[in-house]
Design an enzyme around this catalytic site. Sequence first.
Site, short mmCIF file in Angstrom:
data_model
loop_
_atom_site.label_atom_id
_atom_site.label_comp_id
_atom_site.label_asym_id
_atom_site.label_seq_id
_atom_site.Cartn_x
_atom_site.Cartn_y
_atom_site.Cartn_z
N GLU A 287 0.88 -1.18 0.00
CA GLU A 287 0.00 0.00 0.00
C GLU A 287 0.90 1.21 0.00
O GLU A 287 1.70 1.38 0.92
CB GLU A 287 -0.86 0.03 1.27
N CYS A 321 -1.94 9.16 4.01
CA CYS A 321 -1.87 8.77 2.60
C CYS A 321 -3.12 9.25 1.88
O CYS A 321 -3.10 9.47 0.68
CB CYS A 321 -1.72 7.26 2.48
P1 NAD Z 1 8.55 4.66 4.22
O1 NAD Z 1 8.37 4.00 2.90
O2 NAD Z 1 9.67 5.60 4.39
O3 NAD Z 1 8.75 3.54 5.35
C1 NAD Z 1 7.81 2.49 5.53
C2 NAD Z 1 8.52 1.31 6.18
O4 NAD Z 1 9.47 0.75 5.27
C3 NAD Z 1 9.31 1.68 7.43
O5 NAD Z 1 9.11 0.68 8.40
C4 NAD Z 1 10.73 1.69 6.92
O6 NAD Z 1 11.69 1.44 7.93
C5 NAD Z 1 10.70 0.54 5.93
N1 NAD Z 1 11.81 0.49 4.96
C6 NAD Z 1 12.64 1.50 4.57
N2 NAD Z 1 13.52 1.02 3.65
C7 NAD Z 1 13.23 -0.29 3.46
C8 NAD Z 1 13.77 -1.31 2.61
N3 NAD Z 1 14.79 -1.09 1.79
N4 NAD Z 1 13.21 -2.53 2.65
C9 NAD Z 1 12.17 -2.78 3.46
N5 NAD Z 1 11.62 -1.85 4.28
C10 NAD Z 1 12.14 -0.62 4.28
O7 NAD Z 1 7.14 5.34 4.57
P2 NAD Z 1 6.73 6.18 5.89
O8 NAD Z 1 7.44 7.48 5.88
O9 NAD Z 1 6.85 5.33 7.10
O10 NAD Z 1 5.17 6.41 5.63
C11 NAD Z 1 4.67 7.41 4.80
C12 NAD Z 1 4.27 6.84 3.45
O11 NAD Z 1 3.35 5.78 3.62
C13 NAD Z 1 3.55 7.84 2.55
O12 NAD Z 1 4.04 7.70 1.24
C14 NAD Z 1 2.10 7.41 2.63
O13 NAD Z 1 1.30 7.80 1.54
C15 NAD Z 1 2.23 5.95 2.74
N6 NAD Z 1 1.03 5.34 3.32
C16 NAD Z 1 0.18 4.62 2.51
C17 NAD Z 1 -0.98 4.06 3.03
C18 NAD Z 1 -1.94 3.28 2.18
O14 NAD Z 1 -2.81 2.63 2.73
N7 NAD Z 1 -1.84 3.31 0.86
C19 NAD Z 1 -1.26 4.23 4.39
C20 NAD Z 1 -0.37 4.96 5.19
C21 NAD Z 1 0.78 5.49 4.64
#
Ligand code: NAD
Length: 520
Positions: A287, A321
């Site tokens: 997501e 999001c």
């Molecule tokens: P992010 O992508 O920076 O991090 C999400 C997770 O991924 C964290 O736990 C992070 O540590 C991990 N991560 C980072 N690098 C990684 C890698 N190489 N491999 C695996 N995992 C890794 O996102 P964020 O800042 O935590 O959240 C904000 C984002 O989430 C926004 O883009 C928002 O739109 C999105 N979001 C989407 C939904 C949805 O339902 N579509 C809901 C909430 C948030």
Amino acid sequence: GGLPRFANFPPSDFTIEAERAAYPEAIARVRGVMGKEVPLFINGQEVRTGDHLDSYNPADPSEIIGSVCQAGVAEADDAIAAASEAYLSWRDVPAEERAEVLLKAARYLKDNIHDLSAMQILEVGKQWDQAQADVAEAIDFLEYYAREMIRLGNPRRMGRAPGEMSQLFYQGKGVAAVIAPWNFPLAISVGMVSAAIVSGCPVVYKPAGISSCVGYGLVEMWKAAGLPDGVFNYIPGRGSVIGDHIVEHPDVSVIAFTGSMEVGLRIQEKAARVQPGQQQCKRVIAEMGGKNATIIDDDADLDEAVLGVLYAAFGFQGQKCSACSRVIVLDAVYDRFVERLTEAARSVKLGPSENPANYMGPVVDKAARENVLRYVKIAEEEGNVLVKREVSDDLKATGGCYVPLTIVDGITREHRIAREEVFGPVLAVMRAKDMNDAIDIANSTRFALTGAIYSRSPANLELAYKQFRVGNLYLNKPSVGALVERHAFGGFKMSGVGSKSGGPDYLLQFLDPRLVCENT
Ligand code: NAD
């Protein structure tokens, strides 16, 4: 069945004196116990590591919420090994028993809702109502997925051919890695984790670094619910250190991710490559982000539309999001709407979320502040500034992660501020000549998560229904605040792959169907 029909957990009623009083008390209680070392939790045991990451209050970075042990590759491997072992028995526990554990977990959240909300207010800067809504959504996921698994748990007879009995049923796919964002720090984590667990998939859970103390709440929750050891493992750790490792691990069958597009695309790429020793194709649920639009028709109820856009754009500082980051206004109503929106945006109060008088608080951390400030600059260069609520000297003096609430107009679909997700309180206003033009602009990004339209015209609402192509579309409602079941949530295009969370297809992603046919 004995279970009452699913219903959403209600929002707080702050007109009740006791409910208002509960928040400062809970905040004080949490403050009294926070700031400690937070261990990992692997195979039912607390594990401490030498590497720590401090989580702080974004309204006052000198206030430490927890010093969180960081998992390295060795701890991630231990957690995956524990989950693999637990899988062998957990997959065969009857669906009703697995569901029962989720219902007990929901009970724990209901009993602790004020303290759990207070933790979010302090760790990620949520307002009282936003924090309560997040815990309520976590409760909803548990209650909903428990019922969904009971529904799916009974073998289904296929066909009625004489001389054979053919049955279809499901089993959990295997170990699930759950990688969560910080913005709905309990709800999204509990949603992904509980869906996996109820489906028979043990979990290794990596919370976002910024919200790891809220994430630790899942450890306490599953303990209270009596989940067997190894079925849930908590491994906070840096994405850069263990992210790829977990995703590529040959014993991980499912990756449930919510977060940015960049990380989501990387995970899909890494998970597609088969590793030595790997026995199954990995399923990725990702997501991702949005660039959500709200359309204002020329006959819209402007009282509703202004409040709706304000809330969708600036609630929780625009860090959803589903947040509205583009408002597309029909030419005939443009000046009137923009004047009222800017007036409203100039009047809201800014300050710590802990104080319920404040409409908007700090963004989640210093890195988020830098990122948003970069986009404020881009917005100023590309458009014409309508509102920029400079951070007051008093707020600056707190050291909190405040950014100016910003609205610009003169934005067209080519501008970066109309295409890239900011994840902060920056709103682009765009002008459309008619409804077809507005919908065309709305659909012009690579994202397709949420959208909204304010209109009194049945024909235009119908047009939006058909042509405004996003995962969740709201007619005469803000684009935020999705509820489990009623607003099953998720997008497509670059906003994600996977079926809607809190919806009837979600658990199937964690399940392998089996069919047994007997010659009778
Ligand atoms: P992010 O992508 O920076 O991090 C999400 C997770 O991924 C964290 O736990 C992070 O540590 C991990 N991560 C980072 N690098 C990684 C890698 N190489 N491999 C695996 N995992 C890794 O996102 P964020 O800042 O935590 O959240 C904000 C984002 O989430 C926004 O883009 C928002 O739109 C999105 N979001 C989407 C939904 C949805 O339902 N579509 C809901 C909430 C948030």
